[in-house]
Write an enzyme that holds these catalytic residues in place. Structure first.
Site, PDB file in Angstrom:
ATOM      1  CG  HIS A   1      33.046  38.502  36.990  1.00 51.59           C
ATOM      2  ND1 HIS A   1      34.024  38.082  38.565  1.00 51.59           N
ATOM      3  CD2 HIS A   1      33.225  37.773  35.957  1.00 51.59           C
ATOM      4  CE1 HIS A   1      34.077  36.663  37.569  1.00 51.59           C
ATOM      5  NE2 HIS A   1      33.480  36.669  36.671  1.00 51.59           N
ATOM      6  CG  ASP A   2      35.062  39.798  40.799  1.00 50.55           C
ATOM      7  OD1 ASP A   2      34.913  41.032  41.903  1.00 50.55           O
ATOM      8  OD2 ASP A   2      34.219  39.941  40.516  1.00 50.55           O
TER       9      ASP A   2
ATOM     10  N   GLY B   1      37.374  35.886  34.067  1.00 45.62           N
ATOM     11  CA  GLY B   1      37.321  36.858  35.597  1.00 45.62           C
ATOM     12  C   GLY B   1      38.791  37.352  36.460  1.00 45.62           C
TER      13      GLY B   1
END
Length: 261
Positions: free
Chosen positions: A120-121, A138
């Site tokens: 994520h991200d 992340g």
């Protein structure tokens, strides 16, 4: 003409541009956007608030746009935005961002080999190669023309500069400056990425400037502050290579990866 195999599932609300191919038992969820000429092989899936650009290729059992694994997820519509001509080989996983309205971002012409993972991200540039089993935690940021070797791991919030290389099985826990190779667990800077730079079209003069940067940072016995001061005062300080390194260092929050002893 767009081609959808009879056994594939394309949910209402998905948007498929021209010449998209969706193979047997593939899955496309509502809200997904697939650019022109993108191909989904059999048993691949693209889901969530995800956009793939033109000419992407998703191989069997890859899962693109899955929900974040971040335990801080609170709902909403975080997403994934992918550029053009990216290749996701078998069992690759790429996750959406965590917070509502935010995105995991991937540029153009990247190749992600089997079982690699982008959490994520993350924000990735273009022309990156991640070898089999390589993993990004992340919020990792990866600039252009980076290579991550097989089963290399990158700690959350780390950054990797352009034309850098993380060796196979390495564990990167700090920022890897542009132009260099890091190896080991934890990873240390070992040398300049000469082969990658030459393939990227660097001239002899540019390579010499990169060597001078490496020597000041990692070979002259200076601490990090001293080395950066010398780089900023160097006769070549205005060059693109020096400026890139100095700007990368200024933005570092985890610190630069150390040199090999």
């Amino acid at each position: 003409m767009t081609s959808i195999h009879p056994t594939a599932i394309v949910e209402p609300g998905a948007q498929l541009d021209s010449d998209v191919e969706v193979g047997a038992f593939a899955y496309v969820s509502a809200g997904v956007v697939l650019g022109a000429g993108t191909r989904l092989h059999h048993h691949s899936s693209v889901e969530g608030n995800t956009t793939l650009g033109a000419g992407c290729e998703v191989f069997p059992y890859a899962c693109i746009g899955g929900k974040t694994q971040d335990l801080k997820y609170k709902g909403g519509r975080p997403g994934l935005r992918v550029g053009d001509r990216n290749v996701f080989r078998e069992y690759v996983t790429v996750h959406c961002a965590t917070n509502d309205g935010e995105f995991t971002v991937i540029g153009n012409q990247n190749t992600f080999l089997a079982s690699s993972h982008i959490a994520h991200d993350c924000v990735l540039g273009s022309r990156i190669v991640m070898s089999n089993g390589a993993v990004l935690a992340g919020h990792v940021q990866v600039e252009d023309h980076v290579v991550i070797g097989g089963y290399g791991g990158v700690h959350q919030f780390c950054r990797i500069g352009s034309f850098a290389m993380v060796s196979a099985f390495a564990k990167l826990v700090q920022d890897l400056p542009p132009f260099f190779i890091a190896d080991g667990t934890p990873a240390e800077v070992r040398a300049i990425n000469r082969v990658g730079l030459e393939r990227g079209g660097f001239t002899a003069e540019q390579l010499d400037r990169v060597k001078q940067i490496h020597r000041l940072l990692y070979r002259d016995g200076l601490n990090r502050s001293q080395a950066l001061e010398k780089l900023a005062a160097h006769p070549h300080a205005a060059s693109a290579e020096f400026q890139h390194l100095l700007e990368f260092a200024r933005k570092s929050e985890r610190g630069l990866a150390p040199g090999a002893h």
